[in-house]
Design a protein around this motif. Structure first.
Motif, PDB file in Angstrom:
ATOM      1  N   ALA A 122     -39.122 -35.718 -18.378  1.00  0.00           N
ATOM      2  CA  ALA A 122     -38.529 -35.552 -17.050  1.00  0.00           C
ATOM      3  C   ALA A 122     -39.576 -35.124 -16.026  1.00  0.00           C
ATOM      4  O   ALA A 122     -39.591 -35.605 -14.880  1.00  0.00           O
ATOM      5  N   SER A 123     -40.489 -34.225 -16.409  1.00  0.00           N
ATOM      6  CA  SER A 123     -41.541 -33.787 -15.492  1.00  0.00           C
ATOM      7  C   SER A 123     -42.542 -34.904 -15.220  1.00  0.00           C
ATOM      8  O   SER A 123     -43.023 -35.071 -14.093  1.00  0.00           O
ATOM      9  N   VAL A 124     -42.846 -35.686 -16.244  1.00  0.00           N
ATOM     10  CA  VAL A 124     -43.831 -36.754 -16.119  1.00  0.00           C
ATOM     11  C   VAL A 124     -43.308 -37.880 -15.225  1.00  0.00           C
ATOM     12  O   VAL A 124     -44.064 -38.489 -14.459  1.00  0.00           O
ATOM     13  N   LEU A 125     -42.009 -38.170 -15.301  1.00  0.00           N
ATOM     14  CA  LEU A 125     -41.426 -39.238 -14.485  1.00  0.00           C
ATOM     15  C   LEU A 125     -41.045 -38.773 -13.084  1.00  0.00           C
ATOM     16  O   LEU A 125     -40.666 -39.598 -12.237  1.00  0.00           O
ATOM     17  N   ALA A 126     -41.152 -37.475 -12.822  1.00  0.00           N
ATOM     18  CA  ALA A 126     -40.712 -36.940 -11.521  1.00  0.00           C
ATOM     19  C   ALA A 126     -41.407 -37.596 -10.331  1.00  0.00           C
ATOM     20  O   ALA A 126     -40.744 -37.921  -9.332  1.00  0.00           O
ATOM     21  N   PRO A 127     -42.742 -37.836 -10.348  1.00  0.00           N
ATOM     22  CA  PRO A 127     -43.354 -38.497  -9.179  1.00  0.00           C
ATOM     23  C   PRO A 127     -42.789 -39.889  -8.917  1.00  0.00           C
ATOM     24  O   PRO A 127     -42.582 -40.279  -7.757  1.00  0.00           O
ATOM     25  N   ALA A 128     -42.531 -40.654  -9.973  1.00  0.00           N
ATOM     26  CA  ALA A 128     -41.969 -42.002  -9.793  1.00  0.00           C
ATOM     27  C   ALA A 128     -40.551 -41.928  -9.242  1.00  0.00           C
ATOM     28  O   ALA A 128     -40.180 -42.709  -8.352  1.00  0.00           O
ATOM     29  N   ILE A 129     -39.756 -41.012  -9.756  1.00  0.00           N
ATOM     30  CA  ILE A 129     -38.376 -40.853  -9.272  1.00  0.00           C
ATOM     31  C   ILE A 129     -38.386 -40.456  -7.803  1.00  0.00           C
ATOM     32  O   ILE A 129     -37.604 -40.973  -6.993  1.00  0.00           O
ATOM     33  N   ARG A 130     -39.288 -39.560  -7.437  1.00  0.00           N
ATOM     34  CA  ARG A 130     -39.379 -39.100  -6.050  1.00  0.00           C
ATOM     35  C   ARG A 130     -39.743 -40.253  -5.110  1.00  0.00           C
ATOM     36  O   ARG A 130     -39.116 -40.431  -4.050  1.00  0.00           O
ATOM     37  N   LEU A 131     -40.736 -41.043  -5.486  1.00  0.00           N
ATOM     38  CA  LEU A 131     -41.154 -42.149  -4.624  1.00  0.00           C
ATOM     39  C   LEU A 131     -40.081 -43.224  -4.532  1.00  0.00           C
ATOM     40  O   LEU A 131     -39.861 -43.805  -3.458  1.00  0.00           O
ATOM     41  N   ALA A 132     -39.402 -43.512  -5.638  1.00  0.00           N
ATOM     42  CA  ALA A 132     -38.343 -44.524  -5.601  1.00  0.00           C
ATOM     43  C   ALA A 132     -37.186 -44.071  -4.721  1.00  0.00           C
ATOM     44  O   ALA A 132     -36.596 -44.883  -3.983  1.00  0.00           O
ATOM     45  N   GLY A 133     -36.866 -42.780  -4.767  1.00  0.00           N
ATOM     46  CA  GLY A 133     -35.731 -42.275  -4.002  1.00  0.00           C
ATOM     47  C   GLY A 133     -36.038 -41.990  -2.546  1.00  0.00           C
ATOM     48  O   GLY A 133     -35.203 -42.242  -1.669  1.00  0.00           O
ATOM     49  N   ASP A 134     -37.245 -41.468  -2.282  1.00  0.00           N
ATOM     50  CA  ASP A 134     -37.599 -41.081  -0.913  1.00  0.00           C
ATOM     51  C   ASP A 134     -38.275 -42.206  -0.137  1.00  0.00           C
ATOM     52  O   ASP A 134     -38.259 -42.222   1.088  1.00  0.00           O
ATOM     53  N   GLY A 135     -38.908 -43.127  -0.864  1.00  0.00           N
ATOM     54  CA  GLY A 135     -39.569 -44.253  -0.221  1.00  0.00           C
ATOM     55  C   GLY A 135     -41.079 -44.123  -0.197  1.00  0.00           C
ATOM     56  O   GLY A 135     -41.644 -43.045  -0.388  1.00  0.00           O
ATOM     57  N   PHE A 136     -41.729 -45.238   0.048  1.00  0.00           N
ATOM     58  CA  PHE A 136     -43.188 -45.321   0.065  1.00  0.00           C
ATOM     59  C   PHE A 136     -43.587 -46.473   0.988  1.00  0.00           C
ATOM     60  O   PHE A 136     -42.792 -47.394   1.229  1.00  0.00           O
ATOM     61  N   PRO A 137     -44.816 -46.453   1.535  1.00  0.00           N
ATOM     62  CA  PRO A 137     -45.248 -47.539   2.420  1.00  0.00           C
ATOM     63  C   PRO A 137     -45.639 -48.789   1.628  1.00  0.00           C
ATOM     64  O   PRO A 137     -46.338 -48.707   0.621  1.00  0.00           O
TER      65      PRO A 137
END
Length: 518
Positions: A122-137
């Motif tokens: 869960a901690s390791v996937l947190a950056p990917a989950i954050r970017l997918a949910g919040d967005g990225f350029p």
């Protein structure tokens, strides 16, 4: 060129590198950082990889003589039917046909690798989950790829967020993928393969992949292949990966007396012919592990490599090399942590955007690795239920006296072993620093199955005219290409010097690539 005695993360995307560094700084090891980085890569660069594809990895643990090798490539579904495709007039498997889409192995790869990590998944996937949910350029490569694939992806719900990004820098939000990744973080493989994502995969393929297919684990720890060359040992994953062609070509090249002179057409000739001689057998040998027609322990046998080297004519390109059987869209990244654990990891959709089929509301695209099968009846690589296809993915890891010497790999489809041979030759064989090796002009050759007999070489610019002319006199058909080729990379690598310093350099052929010390 970044140099460090601490951790180093080299990936094809700035945000992937940043995620790997974040996890190292949070106390994770190289495995944790590699999972985090490749998960982010699948979010921000779905034109290269994602959870709908496959994964291979090599893991060096200090004090262990051999690395661990992971084959997390999926198997064809129970409902595939090569005879029906042949009866319909197909000579190859269509890109968006269910037969082109095996079970995705990526998530099983995450789970298997995570057992070597320090942090919870869960901690390791947190950056990917954050970017997918919040967005990225959106990057230039993402915008270009989805613009070109608009017709292929029309109507695919999973592609909608990327298709909406019509300009570089536009914010892409992938809430459905965030939900899928969150489910994996909480529930592991069962939440993916036996939950809503698995049901979406099966529905998208009209049931060709069944619930039983999805329940079967796709990740296997396997015995790595190795070869001694240039005072080091090159390691890779065995077939159904084609990785042995890259390290094997290096061993053939050493046997041929390669002089490492970039101004000598003869040395270019030997490098090209070393690869061509070994790769003549690729389509027969790189098949499901249970059907490889040569014992895996013999693929890189010294006597066999001696015979391959003996088939090379130093004075002329052969029209066609005989197979040596008598004796077989992607993102690559590597991570080395401060404690010396190193990971060489590659993950892929295959044809850039993959099959063009999405997993519905699960938010990801499905690969088309099944196109590595053949429809030739009786061929060891024939499409059949439960088989793994030929894989172009070719990660490598190199050790010297038991210590890690180099992590090396690239994207590039069938040319991956060719690029591995070239980069390993310059870095290990010639002793060049990564930044010098990354700037060298690269060449590629066509597969024998794709061209008539003869050596057809494509070459980046800035190669001395005497080299090009010399190769032509030796019988190579040389075609210069217009500028550095983004598809001939990006190569990611981390070299460890004798004093323990870690050296790396980004591949400028792709603008998103990044290397950072942690």
């Amino acid at each position: 060129m970044p140099s460090s005695h601490g951790g180093v993360v080299a990936t094809p995307h700035t945000m992937s590198t940043r995620a790997g560094v974040e996890i190292l700084q949070a106390g994770g090891n190289a495995v944790d950082a590699a999972i985090a980085a490749i998960a982010v890569q699948g979010v921000v660069a779905p034109e290269t990889c994602g959870v709908g594809g496959d994964l291979f990895a090599l893991v060096h643990r200090p004090g262990e003589a051999a690395p661990l090798a992971l084959n997390a490539s999926g198997r064809a579904g129970s409902g595939v039917d090569a005879a029906a495709l042949r009866a319909a007039g197909h000579q190859e498997i269509p890109r968006n046909h269910p037969g082109a889409i095996p079970v995705p192995g990526c998530v099983d790869g995450f789970v298997a690798l995570s057992r070597l990590g320090r942090l919870p998944l869960a901690s390791v996937l947190a950056p990917a989950i954050r970017l997918a949910g919040d967005g990225f350029p959106a990057s230039e490569e993402l915008v270009r790829s989805f613009r070109l694939g608009r017709d292929l992806l029309a109507g695919q719900e999973s592609a909608a967020p990327m298709l909406a990004a019509t300009r570089v820098g536009a914010t892409v939000v992938r809430p459905q993928l965030a939900e899928t990744l969150h489910a994996v973080a909480d529930g592991g493989r069962a939440a993916f393969y036996e939950g809503a994502p698995g049901a979406a995969i099966s529905a998208a393929l009209d049931g060709v992949i069944t619930a039983d297919d999805l329940r079967r684990e796709q990740a296997d720890w396997v015995e790595p292949l190795s070869v001694d060359v240039w005072g080091a040992i090159g390691w890779t994953v065995p077939p159904n990966s084609q990785g042995y062609l890259g390290i094997g070509a290096c061993a053939v090249l050493e046997r041929l007396g390669w002089g490492a002179d970039p101004a000598d057409p003869g040395d270019w000739h030997l490098m090209i012919e070393a690869y061509r001689a070994l790769a003549a057998e690729r389509d027969v040998v790189v098949v499901d592990p249970a059907h490889v027609p040569v014992g895996l322990d013999l693929l890189l046998d010294p006597a066999r490599l001696d015979a391959v080297a003996a088939s090379v004519d130093p004075s002329a390109a052969r029209k066609r090399h005989p197979a040596a059987l008598a004796a077989g869209g992607t993102a690559y990244l590597c991570v080395l942590d401060a404690g010396g654990m190193g990971v060489s990891l590659i993950q892929s959709n295959f044809s850039g955007l993959g099959s063009g089929v999405g997993a519905g509301s699960a938010g990801f695209l499905l690969h088309d690795r099944g196109r590595g099968f053949t429809l030739v009846e009786g061929h060891p690589g024939e499409l059949a239920p439960g088989r793994r296809p030929l894989h172009t993915l070719s990660p490598t890891l190199w050790t010297r006296d038991g210590d890690l010497a180099l992590l090396l790999g690239t994207r590039g489809g069938h040319v991956q072993p060719q690029l591995v041979e070239q980069m390993a030759a310059w870095v290990l064989g010639a002793g060049q620093d990564p930044d010098v090796a990354q700037e060298r002009a690269r060449w590629t050759v066509s597969l024998p199955s794709e061209q008539p007999a003869g050596s057809h070489v494509y070459m980046e610019p800035d190669v001395a005219p005497r080299v090009v002319d010399g190769l032509r006199r030796l019988g190579h058909e040389v075609t210069p290409v217009d500028g550095p080729q983004s598809g001939w990379g990006p190569v990611s690598l981390i070299k460890v010097d004798d004093d323990g310093a870690r050296l790396s350099a980004r591949d400028a052929r792709v603008e998103t690539t990044a290397v950072t010390s942690a």
